[in-house]
Structure formats: C-alpha cells, structure tokens
Motif scaffolding. Sequence first.
Motif, short mmCIF file in Angstrom:
data_model
loop_
_atom_site.label_atom_id
_atom_site.label_comp_id
_atom_site.label_asym_id
_atom_site.label_seq_id
_atom_site.Cartn_x
_atom_site.Cartn_y
_atom_site.Cartn_z
N THR A 36 24.09 33.48 27.23
CA THR A 36 24.49 32.72 26.04
C THR A 36 24.67 33.71 24.89
O THR A 36 24.83 34.89 25.12
N GLY A 37 24.69 33.21 23.66
CA GLY A 37 24.90 34.09 22.51
C GLY A 37 26.35 34.07 22.08
O GLY A 37 27.18 33.38 22.69
N SER A 38 26.67 34.84 21.04
CA SER A 38 28.05 34.82 20.53
C SER A 38 29.02 35.58 21.43
O SER A 38 30.20 35.23 21.51
N THR A 39 28.53 36.60 22.11
CA THR A 39 29.43 37.46 22.89
C THR A 39 30.25 36.72 23.96
O THR A 39 31.46 36.87 23.99
N PRO A 40 29.62 35.91 24.82
CA PRO A 40 30.42 35.31 25.90
C PRO A 40 31.15 34.01 25.52
O PRO A 40 31.81 33.42 26.38
N GLY A 132 25.01 39.77 28.11
CA GLY A 132 25.24 40.35 26.79
C GLY A 132 24.16 41.40 26.59
O GLY A 132 23.37 41.67 27.50
N ILE A 133 24.11 41.97 25.40
CA ILE A 133 23.05 42.94 25.12
C ILE A 133 22.54 42.69 23.71
O ILE A 133 23.33 42.38 22.80
N GLY A 134 21.23 42.77 23.52
CA GLY A 134 20.67 42.57 22.18
C GLY A 134 20.80 43.83 21.35
O GLY A 134 21.01 44.92 21.89
N HIS A 138 17.93 44.62 24.63
CA HIS A 138 17.42 43.69 25.64
C HIS A 138 18.57 43.11 26.45
O HIS A 138 19.71 43.06 26.01
N GLY A 140 19.07 39.46 28.88
CA GLY A 140 18.30 38.23 28.94
C GLY A 140 17.38 38.31 27.74
O GLY A 140 17.78 38.76 26.66
N ARG A 167 20.12 33.74 12.72
CA ARG A 167 21.41 33.32 12.18
C ARG A 167 21.86 31.98 12.74
O ARG A 167 22.68 31.30 12.15
N PHE A 168 21.30 31.58 13.86
CA PHE A 168 21.66 30.29 14.45
C PHE A 168 20.74 29.16 13.98
O PHE A 168 20.98 28.00 14.28
N LYS A 202 26.23 46.69 18.07
CA LYS A 202 25.84 46.95 19.47
C LYS A 202 26.05 48.42 19.86
O LYS A 202 25.81 48.81 20.99
P1 PGA Z 1 24.85 37.95 21.04
O1 PGA Z 1 23.44 38.10 21.76
O2 PGA Z 1 25.88 37.80 22.10
O3 PGA Z 1 24.71 36.72 20.19
O4 PGA Z 1 25.05 39.19 20.22
C1 PGA Z 1 23.30 38.95 22.84
C2 PGA Z 1 21.85 39.06 23.24
O5 PGA Z 1 20.97 38.94 22.39
O6 PGA Z 1 21.60 39.28 24.44
#
Ligand code: PGA
Length: 253
Positions: A36-40, A132-134, A138, A140, A167-168, A202
């Motif tokens: 999930t998140g904004s990326t996908p 995605g990647i934090g 991170h 997941g 932010r969400f 990122k």
């Molecule tokens: P983001 O989050 O797609 O909202 O940047 C990615 C994540 O935290 O794994």
Amino acid sequence: MEIKPINSYNKMSKLAAKIVAGQIINKPKIVLGFATGSTPLGMYRELVELYKKSRLDFSKVTTFNLDEYLGLSPEHPQSYHYYMYENFFNHVNIEEKNIHIPKGDTKNPVQECRNYEREIEKIGGIDLQVLGIGVNGHVGFNEPNINLEARTHVIQLSNETIRANSRFFKNLDEVPRKAITMGMATIMKSKKIILMAWGVEKKKPILKVISGHIATDVPASLLQVHNDVILVVDKKIYSSSTVTDPLSYPDKI
Ligand code: PGA
C-alpha cells in the motif's frame, strides 16, 4: 537486481502494472503480494484499466497484503483493507475468498500472524511481491533494527515511519503505533519481487539498497540477496554515477 530508471510517475506505474499483468497472463492462478502507500497507487489504477479495457482476468488470482495497522478495523479509511478495496479490489473481478490482508482489529495478534504465515505457506508462497520502500529503508513494516524478524509478526513502528505516515491521518497521535507485517523471510521467499521507489525522499534508502552492502538497519538492502528483483525507480534518484560499483572492494581489507 535489474534496475529500471523511469522519468515519470505514470510511466513507472504503467511498467509495474505491465509486469504484474504479464505474470497473471503467464499464470492465471498466480499468488500476488501487494503493498500500500502512495507509490503503488498508479499501478493499481493501471491494473484496473487493464481489467476494464483489456479484460485482464483476476478471477483466479490470490493476493496477500504485506501489512496492516494494528487497532484499525477494515472500515477505517486509513486501514490498508480500506485502501485496497477502495483503490483496487472493488474495481476488478477478484474473488473475495482469495484476498488476504492481516486483520488489524484482531483480538489475538500473535495468532493472526501465525495464521497469516501458514496461509501463505499452504498456498505454496508468493509468486510476485510488489514492494514500496520507506524513507528509513523499511519494506512492509520491517523497521530498521539490529534484529529482523523472519516471519509475519507484530512490529512497533519507528518514529520515522509514524512521522512519514502521519500525512494520511489528522495528526501524529492518530497514527497507530503497531502493525502486523510479513517478515523478511516471508518477503524473500517470493519468487519474484518488484521494488518501486518514487520521489527524492527515497534517494537515501535506495542508494543504500543498491550500494552492495547489506545491513539490518536498511531492511530493503536484504533484497540484494534475492535473485529476481526488479527495481523500478525514479530517474531523479538513480543515476549510475551516484552508485558505488557493487563489485568494487574496499581499499583495505
Ligand atoms: P509510500 O510508502 O509509498 O507512501 O512512500 C512506502 C512505504 O512506507 O513502504
């Protein structure tokens, strides 16, 4: 790791969707791991388009989501359940029984983790995992730490993640402090992985992922050990000149 630098978010979304669609066509009974998140978000939009315009068939597809906030019910607008149905599942012909997302409102999180891991094993593992990647590296909700958990587990979210995800939410206090996440072994056992990264924030974690060093304080760096990872990455944050040659050795050993 196959690296695909891309110069627009739409192109990145289209490419990721194309890879996912290709895998579904090759294997209609595929097991997909979703993030999930904004990326996908754009990738889900493209997959819905492919379903509507090209009849991409999800009827035999099984999905497992990476993670879910603990304490949020599926109806909560910031839960990953809500996100997935709103942005994807409600718009394609996937069977409800084939959708798996950890239950954030479970009374027994430890048992929920065990069950989730068992379900993944029972079906024979994940064929294609989207990640995605934090900002802190991170994947997941496997947060940077000295020790990483192998299997699906309950995790205390890091301050960085709480801040980034606020932010969400209405404010910082509303962000759940804990989550259920697949572990690093759960993720690494996926047969194929697409790692997506968009935006300058990122850059730091991505450079660490492709630097050739593996460190548990950048959980995504473990992906270097996997033999089938496609990194679909914002061209702005990836240029070959900024990347250390992974085959170069330190001057002094
Ligand atoms: P983001 O989050 O797609 O909202 O940047 C990615 C994540 O935290 O794994």
